[in-house]
Design a protein around this motif. Sequence first.
Motif, PDB file in Angstrom:
ATOM      1  N   ILE A  14      -3.771   2.230 -33.550  1.00 55.77           N
ATOM      2  CA  ILE A  14      -4.014   3.588 -34.055  1.00 55.77           C
ATOM      3  C   ILE A  14      -2.924   3.924 -35.062  1.00 55.77           C
ATOM      4  N   ALA A  15      -3.349   4.212 -36.291  1.00 53.85           N
ATOM      5  CA  ALA A  15      -2.380   4.425 -37.370  1.00 53.85           C
ATOM      6  C   ALA A  15      -1.594   5.715 -37.172  1.00 53.85           C
ATOM      7  N   THR A  16      -0.318   5.634 -37.482  1.00 54.67           N
ATOM      8  CA  THR A  16       0.534   6.824 -37.508  1.00 54.67           C
ATOM      9  C   THR A  16       0.779   7.219 -38.976  1.00 54.67           C
ATOM     10  N   LEU A  17       0.564   6.278 -39.874  1.00 55.01           N
ATOM     11  CA  LEU A  17       0.537   6.558 -41.320  1.00 55.01           C
ATOM     12  C   LEU A  17      -0.796   5.965 -41.786  1.00 55.01           C
ATOM     13  N   LYS A  18      -1.703   6.817 -42.229  1.00 55.82           N
ATOM     14  CA  LYS A  18      -3.101   6.396 -42.347  1.00 55.82           C
ATOM     15  C   LYS A  18      -3.414   5.615 -43.618  1.00 55.82           C
ATOM     16  N   TYR A  19      -4.257   4.600 -43.409  1.00 54.94           N
ATOM     17  CA  TYR A  19      -4.938   3.910 -44.519  1.00 54.94           C
ATOM     18  C   TYR A  19      -6.158   4.752 -44.851  1.00 54.94           C
ATOM     19  N   TRP A  20      -6.257   5.228 -46.055  1.00 57.67           N
ATOM     20  CA  TRP A  20      -7.442   5.983 -46.471  1.00 57.67           C
ATOM     21  C   TRP A  20      -7.568   5.820 -47.973  1.00 57.67           C
ATOM     22  N   LEU A  27     -12.474  -6.607 -51.575  1.00 59.16           N
ATOM     23  CA  LEU A  27     -11.412  -7.311 -50.853  1.00 59.16           C
ATOM     24  C   LEU A  27     -10.729  -6.413 -49.821  1.00 59.16           C
ATOM     25  N   ASN A  28     -11.189  -5.153 -49.695  1.00 57.08           N
ATOM     26  CA  ASN A  28     -10.526  -4.174 -48.825  1.00 57.08           C
ATOM     27  C   ASN A  28      -9.035  -4.058 -49.145  1.00 57.08           C
ATOM     28  N   LEU A  29      -8.746  -3.818 -50.409  1.00 52.20           N
ATOM     29  CA  LEU A  29      -7.347  -3.598 -50.803  1.00 52.20           C
ATOM     30  C   LEU A  29      -7.093  -2.100 -50.838  1.00 52.20           C
ATOM     31  N   LYS A  73     -21.585  -8.686 -45.681  1.00 53.70           N
ATOM     32  CA  LYS A  73     -20.739  -9.415 -46.618  1.00 53.70           C
ATOM     33  C   LYS A  73     -19.336  -9.582 -46.061  1.00 53.70           C
ATOM     34  N   ARG A  74     -18.855  -8.523 -45.374  1.00 55.33           N
ATOM     35  CA  ARG A  74     -17.486  -8.589 -44.856  1.00 55.33           C
ATOM     36  C   ARG A  74     -17.313  -9.707 -43.825  1.00 55.33           C
ATOM     37  N   THR A  75     -18.291  -9.812 -42.918  1.00 55.68           N
ATOM     38  CA  THR A  75     -18.182 -10.869 -41.913  1.00 55.68           C
ATOM     39  C   THR A  75     -18.319 -12.233 -42.585  1.00 55.68           C
ATOM     40  N   GLY A 152     -12.581  -8.071 -43.222  1.00 60.24           N
ATOM     41  CA  GLY A 152     -13.604  -7.595 -42.280  1.00 60.24           C
ATOM     42  C   GLY A 152     -13.572  -6.077 -42.178  1.00 60.24           C
ATOM     43  N   SER A 153     -12.379  -5.543 -41.918  1.00 62.07           N
ATOM     44  CA  SER A 153     -12.162  -4.089 -41.883  1.00 62.07           C
ATOM     45  C   SER A 153     -10.676  -3.910 -42.141  1.00 62.07           C
ATOM     46  N   GLY A 154     -10.338  -3.033 -43.085  1.00 63.89           N
ATOM     47  CA  GLY A 154      -8.943  -2.913 -43.506  1.00 63.89           C
ATOM     48  C   GLY A 154      -7.992  -2.792 -42.331  1.00 63.89           C
ATOM     49  N   SER A 155      -8.263  -1.819 -41.446  1.00 64.09           N
ATOM     50  CA  SER A 155      -7.322  -1.553 -40.358  1.00 64.09           C
ATOM     51  C   SER A 155      -7.211  -2.736 -39.387  1.00 64.09           C
ATOM     52  N   ALA A 156      -8.178  -3.658 -39.407  1.00 62.99           N
ATOM     53  CA  ALA A 156      -8.130  -4.807 -38.494  1.00 62.99           C
ATOM     54  C   ALA A 156      -6.896  -5.678 -38.735  1.00 62.99           C
ATOM     55  N   SER A 259      -2.259  15.467 -43.349  1.00 68.85           N
ATOM     56  CA  SER A 259      -2.434  15.175 -44.770  1.00 68.85           C
ATOM     57  C   SER A 259      -3.739  14.412 -45.008  1.00 68.85           C
ATOM     58  N   PHE A 260      -3.992  13.425 -44.146  1.00 68.38           N
ATOM     59  CA  PHE A 260      -5.229  12.634 -44.277  1.00 68.38           C
ATOM     60  C   PHE A 260      -6.459  13.530 -44.101  1.00 68.38           C
ATOM     61  N   HIS A 261      -6.448  14.394 -43.065  1.00 66.40           N
ATOM     62  CA  HIS A 261      -7.619  15.254 -42.839  1.00 66.40           C
ATOM     63  C   HIS A 261      -7.749  16.323 -43.928  1.00 66.40           C
ATOM     64  N   PHE A 301      -5.208  11.855 -35.492  1.00 71.53           N
ATOM     65  CA  PHE A 301      -6.670  11.752 -35.426  1.00 71.53           C
ATOM     66  C   PHE A 301      -7.136  10.792 -36.506  1.00 71.53           C
ATOM     67  N   ASP A 302      -7.974   9.822 -36.120  1.00 68.29           N
ATOM     68  CA  ASP A 302      -8.592   8.926 -37.107  1.00 68.29           C
ATOM     69  C   ASP A 302      -9.865   9.576 -37.659  1.00 68.29           C
ATOM     70  N   ALA A 303     -10.791   8.757 -38.070  1.00 68.13           N
ATOM     71  CA  ALA A 303     -12.010   9.302 -38.686  1.00 68.13           C
ATOM     72  C   ALA A 303     -12.979   9.780 -37.611  1.00 68.13           C
TER      73      ALA A 303
HETATM   74  C1  LIG Z   1      -8.785   6.740 -40.444  1.00 64.36           C
HETATM   75  C2  LIG Z   1      -8.450   5.261 -40.321  1.00 64.36           C
HETATM   76  O1  LIG Z   1      -8.715   4.855 -39.005  1.00 64.36           O
HETATM   77  C3  LIG Z   1      -9.321   4.504 -41.299  1.00 64.36           C
HETATM   78  C4  LIG Z   1      -9.654   3.120 -40.922  1.00 64.36           C
HETATM   79  O2  LIG Z   1     -10.604   2.612 -41.808  1.00 64.36           O
HETATM   80  P1  LIG Z   1     -11.324   1.211 -41.555  1.00 64.36           P
HETATM   81  O3  LIG Z   1     -10.325   0.144 -41.417  1.00 64.36           O
HETATM   82  O4  LIG Z   1     -12.315   1.366 -40.437  1.00 64.36           O
HETATM   83  O5  LIG Z   1     -12.107   1.079 -42.937  1.00 64.36           O
HETATM   84  P2  LIG Z   1     -12.728  -0.192 -43.643  1.00 64.36           P
HETATM   85  O6  LIG Z   1     -11.627  -0.972 -44.307  1.00 64.36           O
HETATM   86  O7  LIG Z   1     -13.693   0.363 -44.656  1.00 64.36           O
HETATM   87  O8  LIG Z   1     -13.438  -0.998 -42.555  1.00 64.36           O
HETATM   88  C5  LIG Z   1      -6.970   5.115 -40.690  1.00 64.36           C
HETATM   89  C6  LIG Z   1      -6.274   3.836 -40.294  1.00 64.36           C
HETATM   90  O9  LIG Z   1      -6.673   3.159 -39.331  1.00 64.36           O
HETATM   91  O10 LIG Z   1      -5.254   3.539 -40.961  1.00 64.36           O
END
Ligand SMILES: C[C@@](O)(CCOP(=O)(O)OP(=O)(O)O)CC(=O)O
Length: 397
Positions: A14-20, A27-29, A73-75, A152-156, A259-261, A301-303
């Motif tokens: 669970i991210a404490t600094l969010k990827y968004w 390439l999920n960059l 495609k991701r898988t 596959g998924s960025g946060s993975a 900030s993310f929300h 809170f995530d998505a």
């Molecule tokens: C809000 C988040 O949880 C978003 C996670 O997004 P994903 O990793 O599910 O997205 P994709 O790369 O498109 O698969 C914040 C985080 O985990 O950093």
Amino acid sequence: MSIHVASITAPVNIATLKYWGKRDADLNLPTNSSISVTLSQDDLRTLTSAACSAQFTEDKLWLNGEEESLGSKRTQDCLADLRQMRQQMEQADSALEPMSQWKLHIVSENNFPTAAGLASSAAGFAALVTAIAKLYSLPQDMSELSMVARKGSGSACRSLFGGFVAWEMGQLADGTDSKAVQVASREQWPEMKAVILVVSDEKKDTSSTQGMQLTVRTSDLFQERIKTVVPQRFDEMKRAIVARDFEMFAELTMKDSNSFHATCLDSYPPIFYINDTSKKVIRLCHAINAYFNRNVVAYTFDAGPNAVMYYLQENESKLLPFFYPLLSTVEGWGTKFTAETLQGFENTFNTQYKADFPAMLDPKLAEGISRIIPTQVGTGPQETNECLIDPATGLPK
Ligand SMILES: C[C@@](O)(CCOP(=O)(O)OP(=O)(O)O)CC(=O)O
Ligand SMILES: Nc1ncnc2c1ncn2[C@@H]1O[C@H](COP(=O)(O)OP(=O)(O)OP(=O)(O)O)[C@@H](O)[C@H]1O
């Protein structure tokens, strides 16, 4: 039939600094670096078994007992990368079996709700990649494999490590420097605990993938977030973790969730992930921190509307008396706490907090929460002898 099988369990993070935000959706960059805490697999984990055989006729995936398409495609990108890594080994050593040419059967189970904002895709892709890497005996390290999981998924990519993990966004167009690294191990800050308040385990409306694309396209606030706010926070949060500075860690975590929300609300049309129950939890956390005149809890809170609260073990008997009496009817307390401990929370609430907190203590909070999951910081992917594939048939057991 000669079948090779390998199994792995992988954690949720669970991210404490969010990827968004993505700068390259193929390439999920990401548009910013991010940081997360890996949660204990005792409570939330994916178990994945991967098998290959010259006799299999197609790649197949079974997820939670149902056959699912492996066609995304991701898988496909993940499988192609792993096969390429295996092929390089086979080219260097002709004694190796040509597994890279064989079809795969993958069977996976999440022990928690899938696609409900509990990071199932993170644990799922981390498990898929590490299970196949083990099956193929790949020499790549976890950071290298994290770049495959990222596709596959960025946060993975962050679920490839235990403890506290950074995803360094990287600069290169081909993504070969956009990878996860460990900031601190679980052992460096083992007192870190978490409680998840499951506000909804329904499938969410706007997927993370779609939501972040909309934010990148339409939110002005987002530009400020990625250019100024997050780069500074990334350094500060890493320092707070290494110094075990909960006060700072908590402030940065709460601010970054907000900030993310805010950028979600600033998207057009707006995206709403948190709901009224989430907002009640936010207010209560701030009231608790104000009461103690320091941060004893951090929410994020995530998505989706589920709250994840981080706290230190030493503050458990200060924090949970605020939540237990309000949420005693909600399932999950018994998984970690004895009846005596829970009675202690109730007593503390009645004798110490109740009088000071009449306005904050909303008796209806429990109506919006279906389950609590008490957990803690955990380890990265683990090898396991548990296997979901019948080694005689190559099919799910
Ligand atoms: C809000 C988040 O949880 C978003 C996670 O997004 P994903 O990793 O599910 O997205 P994709 O790369 O498109 O698969 C914040 C985080 O985990 O950093
Ligand atoms: N064990 C698994 N193995 C392979 N793929 C999985 C696994 N678990 C989940 N997934 C994939 O991830 C998808 C769910 O991802 P989604 O991002 O919608 O939800 P989430 O990860 O639970 O929420 P969030 O990323 O917002 O925290 C599933 O539909 C499935 O395709």
